[in-house]
Design a protein around this motif. Structure first.
Motif, PDB file in Angstrom:
ATOM      1  N   ARG A 218      -3.079  21.596 -13.426  1.00  0.00           N
ATOM      2  CA  ARG A 218      -1.590  21.009 -13.146  1.00  0.00           C
ATOM      3  C   ARG A 218      -1.138  21.057 -14.798  1.00  0.00           C
ATOM      4  O   ARG A 218      -2.232  22.097 -15.317  1.00  0.00           O
ATOM      5  CB  ARG A 218      -2.438  19.695 -13.399  1.00  0.00           C
ATOM      6  CG  ARG A 218      -3.046  18.855 -15.013  1.00  0.00           C
ATOM      7  CD  ARG A 218      -3.179  17.383 -14.595  1.00  0.00           C
ATOM      8  NE  ARG A 218      -3.915  16.625 -13.527  1.00  0.00           N
ATOM      9  CZ  ARG A 218      -3.336  16.575 -12.758  1.00  0.00           C
ATOM     10  NH1 ARG A 218      -1.948  15.659 -12.458  1.00  0.00           N
ATOM     11  NH2 ARG A 218      -4.647  15.839 -11.227  1.00  0.00           N
ATOM     12  N   SER A 219       0.280  21.674 -14.452  1.00  0.00           N
ATOM     13  CA  SER A 219       0.741  22.112 -15.815  1.00  0.00           C
ATOM     14  C   SER A 219       2.183  21.086 -15.422  1.00  0.00           C
ATOM     15  O   SER A 219       2.657  21.343 -14.040  1.00  0.00           O
ATOM     16  CB  SER A 219       0.585  23.505 -15.804  1.00  0.00           C
ATOM     17  OG  SER A 219       2.158  23.614 -16.572  1.00  0.00           O
ATOM     18  N   ARG A 220       3.473  21.368 -15.997  1.00  0.00           N
ATOM     19  CA  ARG A 220       4.995  20.997 -16.363  1.00  0.00           C
ATOM     20  C   ARG A 220       5.092  22.595 -16.316  1.00  0.00           C
ATOM     21  O   ARG A 220       4.764  23.550 -16.899  1.00  0.00           O
ATOM     22  CB  ARG A 220       5.138  20.517 -17.931  1.00  0.00           C
ATOM     23  CG  ARG A 220       5.127  19.112 -17.964  1.00  0.00           C
ATOM     24  CD  ARG A 220       5.389  18.281 -18.555  1.00  0.00           C
ATOM     25  NE  ARG A 220       4.965  18.877 -19.906  1.00  0.00           N
ATOM     26  CZ  ARG A 220       5.339  19.001 -20.985  1.00  0.00           C
ATOM     27  NH1 ARG A 220       6.129  18.647 -21.508  1.00  0.00           N
ATOM     28  NH2 ARG A 220       4.272  19.285 -22.077  1.00  0.00           N
ATOM     29  N   PHE A 221       6.554  22.872 -15.681  1.00  0.00           N
ATOM     30  CA  PHE A 221       6.876  24.430 -15.813  1.00  0.00           C
ATOM     31  C   PHE A 221       8.159  23.825 -15.967  1.00  0.00           C
ATOM     32  O   PHE A 221       9.368  22.903 -15.916  1.00  0.00           O
ATOM     33  CB  PHE A 221       7.691  24.377 -14.428  1.00  0.00           C
ATOM     34  CG  PHE A 221       5.936  25.027 -13.922  1.00  0.00           C
ATOM     35  CD1 PHE A 221       5.144  26.429 -13.770  1.00  0.00           C
ATOM     36  CD2 PHE A 221       4.660  23.555 -13.651  1.00  0.00           C
ATOM     37  CE1 PHE A 221       4.146  26.544 -13.278  1.00  0.00           C
ATOM     38  CE2 PHE A 221       3.424  23.879 -12.317  1.00  0.00           C
ATOM     39  CZ  PHE A 221       3.704  25.269 -12.765  1.00  0.00           C
TER      40      PHE A 221
ATOM     41  N   PHE B 259      -1.601  19.915  -3.389  1.00  0.00           N
ATOM     42  CA  PHE B 259      -1.432  19.063  -4.739  1.00  0.00           C
ATOM     43  C   PHE B 259       0.444  18.471  -4.675  1.00  0.00           C
ATOM     44  O   PHE B 259       0.804  18.428  -3.350  1.00  0.00           O
ATOM     45  CB  PHE B 259      -0.690  20.624  -5.608  1.00  0.00           C
ATOM     46  CG  PHE B 259      -1.556  20.749  -5.796  1.00  0.00           C
ATOM     47  CD1 PHE B 259      -2.126  21.440  -7.421  1.00  0.00           C
ATOM     48  CD2 PHE B 259      -3.015  21.872  -4.965  1.00  0.00           C
ATOM     49  CE1 PHE B 259      -2.859  22.539  -7.487  1.00  0.00           C
ATOM     50  CE2 PHE B 259      -4.128  22.413  -5.863  1.00  0.00           C
ATOM     51  CZ  PHE B 259      -3.604  22.568  -7.186  1.00  0.00           C
ATOM     52  N   ALA B 260       0.623  18.041  -5.715  1.00  0.00           N
ATOM     53  CA  ALA B 260       2.183  17.114  -5.476  1.00  0.00           C
ATOM     54  C   ALA B 260       2.976  17.890  -7.127  1.00  0.00           C
ATOM     55  O   ALA B 260       3.098  17.627  -7.753  1.00  0.00           O
ATOM     56  CB  ALA B 260       1.347  16.279  -6.048  1.00  0.00           C
ATOM     57  N   LEU B 261       4.300  17.887  -6.403  1.00  0.00           N
ATOM     58  CA  LEU B 261       5.499  18.686  -6.873  1.00  0.00           C
ATOM     59  C   LEU B 261       6.562  17.604  -7.283  1.00  0.00           C
ATOM     60  O   LEU B 261       7.061  17.273  -6.439  1.00  0.00           O
ATOM     61  CB  LEU B 261       5.544  19.964  -6.386  1.00  0.00           C
ATOM     62  CG  LEU B 261       7.104  20.845  -7.143  1.00  0.00           C
ATOM     63  CD1 LEU B 261       6.764  22.223  -7.147  1.00  0.00           C
ATOM     64  CD2 LEU B 261       8.664  19.993  -6.658  1.00  0.00           C
ATOM     65  N   ARG B 262       6.886  17.285  -8.700  1.00  0.00           N
ATOM     66  CA  ARG B 262       7.281  16.338  -8.826  1.00  0.00           C
ATOM     67  C   ARG B 262       9.156  16.554 -10.018  1.00  0.00           C
ATOM     68  O   ARG B 262       8.410  17.732 -10.304  1.00  0.00           O
ATOM     69  CB  ARG B 262       6.966  15.075  -9.633  1.00  0.00           C
ATOM     70  CG  ARG B 262       5.703  14.493  -8.686  1.00  0.00           C
ATOM     71  CD  ARG B 262       5.372  13.370  -9.452  1.00  0.00           C
ATOM     72  NE  ARG B 262       4.482  12.249  -8.845  1.00  0.00           N
ATOM     73  CZ  ARG B 262       2.818  13.235  -8.107  1.00  0.00           C
ATOM     74  NH1 ARG B 262       2.173  14.082  -9.181  1.00  0.00           N
ATOM     75  NH2 ARG B 262       2.059  12.352  -7.501  1.00  0.00           N
ATOM     76  N   LEU B 263       9.922  15.963  -9.782  1.00  0.00           N
ATOM     77  CA  LEU B 263      10.540  16.426  -9.990  1.00  0.00           C
ATOM     78  C   LEU B 263      10.808  15.299 -11.662  1.00  0.00           C
ATOM     79  O   LEU B 263      11.017  13.880 -11.230  1.00  0.00           O
ATOM     80  CB  LEU B 263      12.514  16.056  -9.892  1.00  0.00           C
ATOM     81  CG  LEU B 263      12.712  17.972  -9.068  1.00  0.00           C
ATOM     82  CD1 LEU B 263      11.574  17.708  -7.602  1.00  0.00           C
ATOM     83  CD2 LEU B 263      14.084  17.089  -8.840  1.00  0.00           C
TER      84      LEU B 263
ATOM     85  N   TYR C 278      -4.092  26.265 -17.387  1.00  0.00           N
ATOM     86  CA  TYR C 278      -4.892  27.676 -16.374  1.00  0.00           C
ATOM     87  C   TYR C 278      -2.831  27.828 -15.903  1.00  0.00           C
ATOM     88  O   TYR C 278      -2.712  29.261 -15.557  1.00  0.00           O
ATOM     89  CB  TYR C 278      -5.212  26.915 -15.047  1.00  0.00           C
ATOM     90  CG  TYR C 278      -5.639  28.092 -14.440  1.00  0.00           C
ATOM     91  CD1 TYR C 278      -6.610  29.025 -14.903  1.00  0.00           C
ATOM     92  CD2 TYR C 278      -4.192  28.549 -13.921  1.00  0.00           C
ATOM     93  CE1 TYR C 278      -7.414  30.243 -13.958  1.00  0.00           C
ATOM     94  CE2 TYR C 278      -4.824  29.881 -12.899  1.00  0.00           C
ATOM     95  CZ  TYR C 278      -6.113  30.768 -12.800  1.00  0.00           C
ATOM     96  OH  TYR C 278      -6.340  31.692 -12.547  1.00  0.00           O
ATOM     97  N   PHE C 279      -2.188  27.227 -15.725  1.00  0.00           N
ATOM     98  CA  PHE C 279      -0.360  27.748 -15.907  1.00  0.00           C
ATOM     99  C   PHE C 279       1.161  28.221 -16.953  1.00  0.00           C
ATOM    100  O   PHE C 279       1.871  28.849 -16.391  1.00  0.00           O
ATOM    101  CB  PHE C 279       0.004  27.011 -14.604  1.00  0.00           C
ATOM    102  CG  PHE C 279      -1.535  26.501 -12.934  1.00  0.00           C
ATOM    103  CD1 PHE C 279      -1.063  27.992 -12.615  1.00  0.00           C
ATOM    104  CD2 PHE C 279      -1.148  25.850 -12.891  1.00  0.00           C
ATOM    105  CE1 PHE C 279      -2.181  27.755 -11.390  1.00  0.00           C
ATOM    106  CE2 PHE C 279      -1.938  25.674 -11.234  1.00  0.00           C
ATOM    107  CZ  PHE C 279      -2.114  26.769 -10.555  1.00  0.00           C
TER     108      PHE C 279
END
Length: 461
Positions: free
Chosen positions: A394-397, A373-377, A411-412
C-alpha cells in the motif's frame, strides 16, 4: 520556558513522575530531569534530586553527547536543500584528502560509510581535543573497516568528517554555523559548545558502592560535531517539536520526514530489536510504536530524545552519570505513558475543497489479478492505494502535475501510477510500475499482460 503541566491529567503526571523517580533511584544517578512534548510544546517537566543545591529545572544544562549528531545532520541537510551538495556526492568531492572520501555524504549520515566506530589513540571523550588537531588524527591510518554502503557501523569519526564538511562549505567554524542556522532560529538559547551556568556536573558512580567520582569535562576539538553540545530539557523539547513538524527557517517538514526514513541496512540484531538508522536519527519499533530520536553518552552524562510522530508526543531525559539509568528506555516509557493515558485527539474530518472529476472517477475498487484494492482520494490532496482488507502493498501517491502520481512509501515508493485510457477517453486500467489494475478481476477487453482466456471464468466440470 513555562511548562503547561496542568494540560496533562493528574494521573498522567503522577505516572510520569513515578517513572523518572524509579529511574533515578534504581539507576543511582545524582540527578535526572525529563520533559514531555505534546502538540508541539512542552506540557510536563520533572526532576529528581538537586544540582547546585536545588531541583534542576528546564534551564539547567547537561551534556547531551551524540544527540549533537542530529544537529550536525540538520546542518548537512540544509546544504543539500540549498543545492550546495547532493547526498550521493562522495565526500572527496567537497572535502578532499581525508582518506575516507569514497563514502557518500548520505552514507556518513546513516553510519554506512564503513568507517571505524572510534578515533584511534587515547579515549577521545576523556582527553583534550588538542591531542587530535587534524582530521588525520581523528581518522588514523586505517579509517575504513567495511565496504561503504554494505552495513550499519556507528561511527563517531564519520560525524567529525561531516562537521568538517559544514565548515568547509560554509567557511566558518561548526559552532558558529550551528548557532546562526539552527540555535537562534529555533530559540535554543541554552544550547552551547561549553557549559553555561547553571549546569550539572558529570559524575561516575561506583558500581559496588554508593560513592561518586567527578568526570573530566573536555573540549573534543575536531570531534565536536559528534558529541560536544550542552543543552537543557527546555531547549531539547523545542528541538523535538522541530524534528516532528519542521520549521521553514531551518528545514522543511518534508526534509524532516526524509531524516526519519530508514537509510541504513538492518543488522540481524536490529531485526530482533526492531531498530535502524535514518539520516542523523535512530528509528525503532517498540511495542508497535514507531519511535525516532537519538541518545547521547559521554563520561558523566546520559541523554535521550525520543519522538512518536503518530502520537505527537516526545520525551527528553537527561542524567549526570556515566552509567546507570537506561535513559533511552525511560524516554520511550514517558512517550508511551502519555500516548496510552491520553490518546491523541484526531483532527476533525474535512472534505476536499475541490475535486478533479477525472481523478474522482478513479476512486473505488480495483483488482490486481484477483486481489481487491481500494483507491481513495484524501483531503490532504494525496491518492492512496492499498488492499481492500488485510495486509499487503500500500502507498500514498503525490500528484506529479501531468496526470500521474508518484508513490511515497513502501513497495511503491517512487513508482509512477497512471490511468491508461481508451481512444474514447474511458479508463481501461491503472498502470503502476507495470502492474495492471482493472475494475474487475482479469477484466475482459482490458489490456491485461498475457491476455485473458477467451472462454472466461469457469467451474470444474
Amino acid at each position: 520556558m513555562t511548562s503547561s503541566q496542568e494540560e496533562l491529567l493528574p494521573a498522567t503526571r503522577r505516572a510520569l513522575l513515578h517513572r523518572i523517580a524509579v529511574a533515578q533511584s534504581e539507576g543511582r544517578s545524582p540527578s535526572l530531569v525529563a520533559a514531555v512534548v505534546r502538540d508541539g510544546r512542552a506540557v510536563w517537566h520533572g526532576a529528581r534530586t538537586s544540582v547546585d543545591g536545588h531541583a534542576p529545572d528546564e534551564d539547567v544544562q547537561y551534556r547531551i553527547g551524540s544527540i549533537t549528531k542530529t544537529f550536525t545532520a540538520v546542518l548537512v541537510l540544509r546544504l543539500r536543500d540549498e543545492g550546495v551538495l547532493d547526498l550521493e556526492d562522495p565526500l572527496e568531492k567537497h572535502l578532499p584528502g581525508t582518506g575516507a572520501g569514497e563514502a557518500t555524504i548520505a552514507q556518513l549520515l546513516a553510519h554506512t560509510g564503513g568507517l571505524a566506530a572510534e578515533s584511534p589513540g587515547p579515549w577521545w571523550e576523556r582527553t583534550p581535543g588538542s591531542l587530535r588537531p587534524e582530521l588525520t588524527d581523528v581518522l588514523g591510518d586505517q579509517p575504513v573497516l567495511h565496504p561503504a554502503g554494505r552495513r550499519f557501523h556507528y561511527s563517531n569519526p564519520g560525524y567529525s568528517l561531516l562537521g568538517a564538511l559544514v565548515e568547509e562549505l560554509r567557511g566558518a567554524p561548526w559552532d558558529d554555523v550551528l548557532r546562526r542556522e539552527v540555535l537562534e532560529p529555533l530559540s535554543l538559547n541554552r544550547t552551547s559548545m561549553r557549559p553555561q551556568h547553571p549546569h550539572a556536573g558529570g559524575w561516575a558512580v561506583h558500581p559496588w558502592a554508593d560513592v561518586m567520582l567527578p568526570e573530566p569535562t573536555e573540549d573534543f576539538g575536531r570531534m565536536v560535531a559528534a558529541g560536544q553540545l550542552w543543552s537543557t530539557t527546555g531547549d531539547l523539547a523545542r528541538f523535538a517539536a522541530f524534528l516532528a513538524r519542521g520549521d521553514d527557517r531551518v528545514l522543511s517538514a518534508e526534509t524532516l520526514r526524509e531524516m526519519r526514513t530508514p537509510a541504513a541496512p538492518a543488522e540481524l540484531t536490529d531485526l530482533v530489536d526492531g531498530g535502524t538508522y535514518g539520516l542523523g536519527l535512530r528509528i525503532e519499533n517498540q511495542g508497535g510504536r514507531l519511535l525516532v530520536g537519538h541518545s547521547g553518552s559521554v563520561p558523566g552524562f546520559l541523554a535521550s530524545l525520543t519522538l512518536s510522530v503518530a502520537d505527537d508526543v516526545a520525551a527528553v531525559v537527561l542524567a549526570n552519570c556515566t552509567s546507570g539509568p537506561m535513559v533511552t528506555q525511560v524516554a520511550a516509557d514517558l512517550v508511551r505513558i502519555v500516548a496510552e493515558a491520553e490518546p491523541r485527539i484526531p483532527e476533525p474530518w474535512k472534505p476536499l475543497r475541490e475535486v478533479d472529476r477525472s481523478v474522482l472517477e478513479l476512486a473505488g475498487q480495483w483488482y490486481w489479478g484477483t486481489s481487491p484494492f481500494a483507491l481513495r482520494l484524501t483531503a490532504d490532496g494525496f491518492v492512496s492505494l492499498g488492499p481492500l482488507s488485510g495486509s499487503g502493498r500500500r502507498s500514498r501517491f503525490r500528484a506529479n502535475g501531468d496526470g500521474t502520481w508518484s508513490g511515497l512509501e513502501g513497495y511503491f515508493a517512487g513508482e509512477v501510477l497512471r490511468a491508461v485510457r481508451r481512444p474514447d477517453g474511458t479508463v481501461d486500467h491503472l498502470d503502476l510500475g507495470s502492474f495492471v489494475f482493472t475494475r474487475q478481476p482479469y477484466e475482459e477487453g482490458a489490456a491485461v499482460p498475457g491476455g485473458i482466456d477467451p472462454e472466461g471464468w469457469r467451474g470444474i466440470g
